[in-house]
Design a protein around this motif. Structure first.
Motif: not given
Length: 463
Positions: A205-218
Motif C-alpha cells: 500500500r506504500i507507493a514510494a519513499v522519501a528520505v532526508t538523513g544520513s548516507v547510511r540510513a538513506g
C-alpha cells in the motif's frame, strides 16, 4: 542527567539544554502499523478524488494555521532539539510561505502538459498513493512540510516517520494538517522502530519513499525500497564548499559564511562546512571570520538573544568532538573553540579550524555542528578541485564579483546547487537535491510535485 533520545520501547523527547525528558512516546506495534497504513490508503482515496482547487484552498488554510500557532510550534522545536527561539519562529514562517507559494502556483504545476505532437497528445500528472517519509530532527517542521506540501498537492497521502527526539513536533504538524482540511489518513504519523520501518517500506500500500538523513540510513532504505520496486527520493549528507575568490566582496562573504555555517547551531545539511579561500584574501577573511564567530551569543535557546544553542543530542556532540580532535591531531590549527562546554546541556563551542586539508576528518567527513573548516587554495582551479574533492555533492557557494566567471565555474562544481555571492538555502521556487553520496531526486519547485506523480501520456487517434 538523562541524555538518551530513545529507549527499548519508546521514543524520548529530551530537552538538550538540560537533559530533562519532556515527552515519552511508546513505539507502535506491527498491528498499529497495519491499521495506520490502511488508514493512509483510505485517506489517499478520499484526498486524490478532490479537485485541485480544494487542495489549493487547504494549503492556504494550512498557512493560516501555522501563523496562528507559530509561538507554540516554535517553542516545541526549541524544547525538543534546542533551536534558538528566533530561528524556530523563522522556520515556522518559512513553512507558511511554502504553503502560500504552492497555493498560488499549484494549479499551473498540476495542469496537463502539451507535447510536441500538438493537441492530439498531452501529459497528465496523477498521484501514486501513500508516500512514506523518513525525516530528520534538525528542521522538524521545514523538512516535513517541504516534502508534504508538494506531495499532498499532487493528491498523494503522506506518512511521516519522524526522528524519535522530535515526536512532539510531529504530532503538532499532524494536528495542523487535520485542522487545515486534509481527510484522516491523508497525513499521518508513525512512531515505529527501524525494524517496522522496513516492513512499512515493503507494504504494497506504500507507493514510494522519501528520505532526508544520513548516507547510511538513506542507503539502507533505498535498498529496501529498490527490492520492492518503490520510487525513492534521497536528500542525504553534505559537506558543502563555500568558495571565496580573490575578487570577492570580503565583508559580505564573511557575514554570509557565519550565517551559512552557524545558524541552527551548524546542524544543517547545506551548511558552509568547508570554507575554501583563494590565497590572496585568506588571511584577511580568516581574521574577520574568527572575530565574527567569537561574537556569536551562546546560551539558552529560549532566550531571544541566543544565536548558538545546544546540539540536539549528546551522542552527536560526542561524535563532533571526536571529528574535531582527530582533525587537530592531523595538523589543523585551532583558531577558536574546539571543545565541549562544561555544565548542563549539549553545548559545543563555536569552532574555527584552519589549515584543513583533504585527508583530514573535517574535510573528508560531514561535520554536523558549530565547526567551520578553513582551507587555502592556491588558485581558482585549485579551489574548484578542492570543492569537488568530496564524496558529497549537495550544495555550495561561490563568491566572486565576476558573474561571467561565476557562470563558468558553477558548471564545474559537482553539486545540486550553487549560490553565487550568497549562502546555500532552500526556497519553494527552486529545486533542492544532491549528487554523489548526497542522494538523488529533487524537492521543491515543480520538481517536488512531479517526483511522486505518474506522468501519464494521453494520445488521441494515433494512426
Amino acid at each position: 542527567m538523562n541524555s538518551s533520545f530513545h529507549s527499548i520501547d519508546a521514543a524520548l523527547s529530551t530537552n538538550p539544554s538540560n537533559g530533562d525528558v519532556i515527552g515519552r512516546y511508546p513505539y507502535e506495534s506491527i498491528e498499529h502499523l497495519d491499521r495506520s497504513v490502511g488508514l493512509s490508503m483510505q485517506g489517499f482515496k478520499a484526498w486524490s478524488g478532490t479537485t485541485v482547487q480544494t487542495r489549493l484552498d487547504m494549503l492556504a488554510r494550512m498557512a493560516a494555521v501555522l501563523r496562528r500557532d507559530i509561538e507554540a510550534l516554535a517553542r516545541m522545536a526549541t524544547r525538543e532539539m534546542g533551536k534558538p527561539i528566533v530561528q524556530a519562529r523563522a522556520e515556522v514562517e518559512k513553512c507558511a510561505v511554502l504553503c502560500d507559494w504552492y497555493a498560488q502556483n499549484g494549479a499551473a504545476i498540476l495542469g496537463d502538459q502539451s507535447t510536441a505532437i500538438g493537441e492530439q497528445a498531452y501529459v497528465s500528472y496523477l498521484p501514486l498513493g501513500p508516500v512514506l517519509a523518513v525525516m530528520p530532527w534538525n528542521f522538524p517542521y521545514w523538512q516535513v512540510l517541504r516534502g508534504a506540501v508538494p506531495i499532498l498537492l499532487g493528491g498523494n497521502a503522506y506518512v511521516l516517520k519522524h526522528a524519535p527526539n522530535v515526536m512532539g513536533c510531529a504530532y503538532l504538524v499532524e494536528a495542523a494538517w487535520l485542522e487545515a482540511g486534509v481527510p484522516p489518513g491523508a497525513f499521518s504519523v508513525l512512531n515505529i522502530t527501524p525494524e517496522l520501518v522496513a516492513k512499512a517500506i515493503v507494504d504494497p500500500r506504500i507507493a514510494a519513499v522519501a528520505v532526508t538523513g544520513s548516507v547510511r540510513a538513506g542507503s539502507a532504505i533505498a535498498a529496501q525500497a529498490g527490492a520492492a520496486l518503490k520510487k525513492t527520493v534521497l536528500e542525504l549528507g553534505g559537506s558543502d564548499p563555500f568558495i571565496v575568490l580573490a575578487d570577492a566582496d570580503l565583508e559580505s562573504a564573511v557575514k554570509a559564511a557565519v550565517v551559512g555555517r552557524f545558524q541552527n547551531t551548524g546542524q544543517i545539511c547545506i551548511a558552509a562546512k568547508r570554507i575554501i579561500l583563494e590565497a590572496p584574501i585568506a588571511a584577511a577573511f580568516t581574521e574577520r571570520f574568527v572575530q565574527a564567530v567569537s561574537a556569536l551569543q551562546i546560551g539558552d535557546p529560549a532566550d531571544e538573544t541566543t544565536y548558538i544553542g545546544p546540539m540536539a543530542r549528546y551522542d552527536l556532540r560526542d561524535e563532533l568532538d571526536t571529528q574535531v580532535q582527530r582533525t587537530v591531531e592531523a595538523g589543523a590549527e585551532v583558531l577558536l573553540g574546539a571543545s565541549k562546554m562544561a555544565g548542563k546541556g549539549n553545548y559545543y563551542e563555536p569552532t574555527v579550524l584552519a589549515g584543513v586539508r583533504p585527508g583530514m576528518v573535517a574535510f573528508d567527513q560531514e561535520t554536523f555542528g558549530p565547526v567551520a573548516a578553513l582551507t587555502v587554495a592556491e588558485s581558482v582551479d585549485d579551489a574548484i578541485d578542492l570543492a569537488n574533492n568530496s564524496e558529497f555533492g549537495l550544495s555550495g557557494a561561490l563568491w566572486t564579483q565576476n558573474k561571467d566567471l561565476a557562470r563558468q565555474l558553477a558548471r564545474r562544481v559537482d553539486t545540486g546547487g550553487i549560490f553565487v555571492n550568497g549562502f546555500s538555502a532552500s526556497d519553494p521556487r527552486v529545486p533542492i537535491g544532491g549528487v554523489k553520496k548526497s542522494g538523488y531526486g529533487r524537492e521543491l519547485s515543480h520538481y517536488g510535485v512531479h517526483e511522486f506523480m505518474n506522468a501519464q501520456t494521453v494520445w488521441f487517434d494515433r494512426t
